[in-house]
Design a protein around this motif. Structure first.
Motif, PDB file in Angstrom:
ATOM      1  N   SER A 136       4.479   6.580  -2.817  1.00  0.00           N
ATOM      2  CA  SER A 136       4.219   5.370  -2.046  1.00  0.00           C
ATOM      3  C   SER A 136       5.431   5.044  -1.195  1.00  0.00           C
ATOM      4  O   SER A 136       6.515   5.603  -1.384  1.00  0.00           O
ATOM      5  N   LYS A 139       7.560  -1.067   2.581  1.00  0.00           N
ATOM      6  CA  LYS A 139       7.455  -1.475   3.982  1.00  0.00           C
ATOM      7  C   LYS A 139       6.996  -2.924   4.023  1.00  0.00           C
ATOM      8  O   LYS A 139       6.541  -3.456   3.016  1.00  0.00           O
ATOM      9  N   PRO A 140       7.079  -3.606   5.175  1.00  0.00           N
ATOM     10  CA  PRO A 140       7.470  -3.098   6.487  1.00  0.00           C
ATOM     11  C   PRO A 140       8.932  -3.367   6.806  1.00  0.00           C
ATOM     12  O   PRO A 140       9.627  -4.078   6.065  1.00  0.00           O
ATOM     13  N   ASP A 166       9.864   3.469   4.038  1.00  0.00           N
ATOM     14  CA  ASP A 166       9.075   3.692   5.236  1.00  0.00           C
ATOM     15  C   ASP A 166       9.965   4.419   6.249  1.00  0.00           C
ATOM     16  O   ASP A 166      11.188   4.239   6.250  1.00  0.00           O
ATOM     17  N   ARG A 296      -6.167   7.504  10.376  1.00  0.00           N
ATOM     18  CA  ARG A 296      -6.048   6.909  11.701  1.00  0.00           C
ATOM     19  C   ARG A 296      -5.421   7.836  12.744  1.00  0.00           C
ATOM     20  O   ARG A 296      -5.208   7.417  13.879  1.00  0.00           O
ATOM     21  N   GLY A 327      -1.763   8.381   5.400  1.00  0.00           N
ATOM     22  CA  GLY A 327      -2.376   7.736   6.551  1.00  0.00           C
ATOM     23  C   GLY A 327      -3.893   7.751   6.487  1.00  0.00           C
ATOM     24  O   GLY A 327      -4.550   8.074   7.460  1.00  0.00           O
ATOM     25  N   THR A 330      -7.354   6.103   0.362  1.00  0.00           N
ATOM     26  CA  THR A 330      -7.798   4.858  -0.241  1.00  0.00           C
ATOM     27  C   THR A 330      -8.451   5.171  -1.583  1.00  0.00           C
ATOM     28  O   THR A 330      -8.743   6.325  -1.902  1.00  0.00           O
ATOM     29  N   GLY A 350       0.182   3.982   0.685  1.00  0.00           N
ATOM     30  CA  GLY A 350       1.021   2.800   0.744  1.00  0.00           C
ATOM     31  C   GLY A 350       0.244   1.560   1.113  1.00  0.00           C
ATOM     32  O   GLY A 350       0.095   0.629   0.330  1.00  0.00           O
ATOM     33  N   GLY A 351      -0.308   1.553   2.339  1.00  0.00           N
ATOM     34  CA  GLY A 351      -0.990   0.365   2.831  1.00  0.00           C
ATOM     35  C   GLY A 351      -2.133  -0.096   1.962  1.00  0.00           C
ATOM     36  O   GLY A 351      -2.312  -1.304   1.730  1.00  0.00           O
ATOM     37  N   ALA A 352      -2.923   0.835   1.459  1.00  0.00           N
ATOM     38  CA  ALA A 352      -4.068   0.464   0.629  1.00  0.00           C
ATOM     39  C   ALA A 352      -3.627  -0.223  -0.657  1.00  0.00           C
ATOM     40  O   ALA A 352      -4.324  -1.112  -1.172  1.00  0.00           O
ATOM     41  N   LEU A 354      -0.690  -1.917  -0.948  1.00  0.00           N
ATOM     42  CA  LEU A 354      -0.048  -3.180  -0.582  1.00  0.00           C
ATOM     43  C   LEU A 354      -1.063  -4.280  -0.292  1.00  0.00           C
ATOM     44  O   LEU A 354      -0.727  -5.463  -0.319  1.00  0.00           O
ATOM     45  N   GLN A 355      -2.304  -3.903  -0.010  1.00  0.00           N
ATOM     46  CA  GLN A 355      -3.346  -4.892   0.231  1.00  0.00           C
ATOM     47  C   GLN A 355      -3.839  -5.545  -1.057  1.00  0.00           C
ATOM     48  O   GLN A 355      -4.483  -6.589  -1.021  1.00  0.00           O
TER      49      GLN A 355
END
Length: 372
Positions: A136, A139-140, A166, A296, A327, A330, A350-352, A354-355
């Motif tokens: 993982s 960030k940010p 990051d 993405r 990237g 999920t 990471g992003g998934a 952090l949500q």
């Protein structure tokens, strides 16, 4: 006669005669860079000049041909940047040319010792046997050192094997490199003490030429478990230099920032497998991050799997490294990723995570899903 290595190029062309002319031009451009009529007889012509070994219609259906050109080890002179220059120096500026594969020779393998640890070493550090690895990213950019260290702690407590910076975290005033390094190593250590885990912190050491090696050495002294470098920003030979340094022992994770133009065109640059697989193993990266399919960035499933295969195929020396797709990872894609990649993979998510409202719990659920 010195041994020769090969490069397979896709040559965009409407007919074989034109393709052969373009291939012979590559052989000249990549070595002697003079008109064919002026190439000196003897050693230069027989040894230094690139040699067209074969030419065949592209089996993938693109409008062009695959040209295999061999080069003498004497062209390289024991110099890794010169090796890259021979592979695709001036010819990279010409349209309709793409490096598809690189076939190494004994001298190139001697120059490029490859990764120190590879996938086996990364698994040993994580203590996970033959299961997939998980990584993982904190960030940010803009968060304080304290906030980033808290994230590192929670990722590690939740069971992530590697917790990295990051790629945009360098030496900003909100979280200076050395402060962030020490705080995150300590935070991950505290999480390990609580959980019994073996998570490692991976700082981003990408930076000015004078700083990269220094930061890598500081990371080692501080107790980091690996370092991350973006070779297209810091320089490809930086990774090779670190991997070959007897006084530097940490694994190296490569990041793809600034490298996209090398692979996104079907008829220019490099194939995904040659760039992210072959070249990164020769550089000495132990793990290579790249955009996952369905995310993405637009890499296809076939392109991503070609990278994973190139990370593991027998090269006659360099250890197998771990492909680290990110990237687009999920929770609901875990079964798809497991089916595509199997166990020899490092999932970067990471992003998934952090949500999620409870980061530690989310990490634990991901670990359970991946390791089931």
């Amino acid at each position: 006669m010195a041994p020769r290595f090969t490069v397979t190029y896709f040559v965009q062309s409407a007919n074989e005669a034109e393709a052969k002319a373009r291939a012979l031009d590559i052989a000249l451009e990549q070595t002697v860079e003079v008109p064919r009529s002026t190439v000196p007889k003897g050693y230069v012509e027989d040894e230094i000049l690139g040699r067209l070994e074969s030419l065949e219609k592209d089996p993938g259906g693109r409008p062009g041909f695959l040209a295999v050109i061999s080069y003498s080890e004497d062209d390289v002179g024991g110099d890794f940047p010169q090796f890259l220059n021979i592979v695709f120096g001036n010819s990279s500026i010409k349209p309709g040319l793409r490096v598809e594969d690189i076939g190494v020779s004994p001298g190139i393998l001697g120059l490029c010792k490859g990764p120190r640890h590879g996938i086996a070493g990364l698994r040993t550090r994580a203590g996970i046997g033959e299961r997939p690895l998980l990584m993982s990213a904190i960030k940010p950019v803009g968060l304080s050192t304290v906030a980033l260290a808290r994230l590192a702690h929670d990722f590690a407590l939740g069971g992530m094997h590697y917790v990295k910076d990051d790629h945009g975290l360098v030496d900003q005033k909100t979280a200076p490199f050395i402060d962030r390094l020490k705080a995150c190593v300590e935070a991950v250590g505290e999480a390990n003490a609580r959980s019994g885990g073996k998570a490692s912190f991976v700082p981003n050491v990408t930076g000015p030429a004078t700083a990269v090696i220094e930061r890598a050495k500081q990371a080692q002294e501080a107790g980091a478990g690996a370092v991350m470098v973006a070779p297209a920003l810091a320089g490809y030979d930086v990774v090779r230099t670190l991997a070959a340094d007897p006084d530097f022992t940490l694994p190296i994770v490569s990041h793809p920032a600034f490298s996209g133009a090398n692979v996104v065109s079907p008829d220019c640059g490099f194939s995904h497998r040659a760039f992210f697989g072959t070249l990164h193993r020769l550089m000495g990266a132990d793990a290579v991050i790249y955009p996952n399919f369905g995310g993405r960035f637009g890499f296809t499933r076939a392109e991503c799997l070609s990278i994973a295969r190139a990370c593991a195929t027998d090269m006659g020396g360099p250890k197998a490294i771990v492909a680290a797709p990110g990237g687009g990872m999920t929770f609901d894609r875990v079964p798809e990723m497991r089916e595509a990649y199997g166990n020899d993979i490092m999932y970067l998510i990471g992003g998934a995570l952090l949500q999620e409202s409870n980061l530690v719990d989310a990490c634990r659920r991901l670990v359970a899903a991946v390791h089931t």
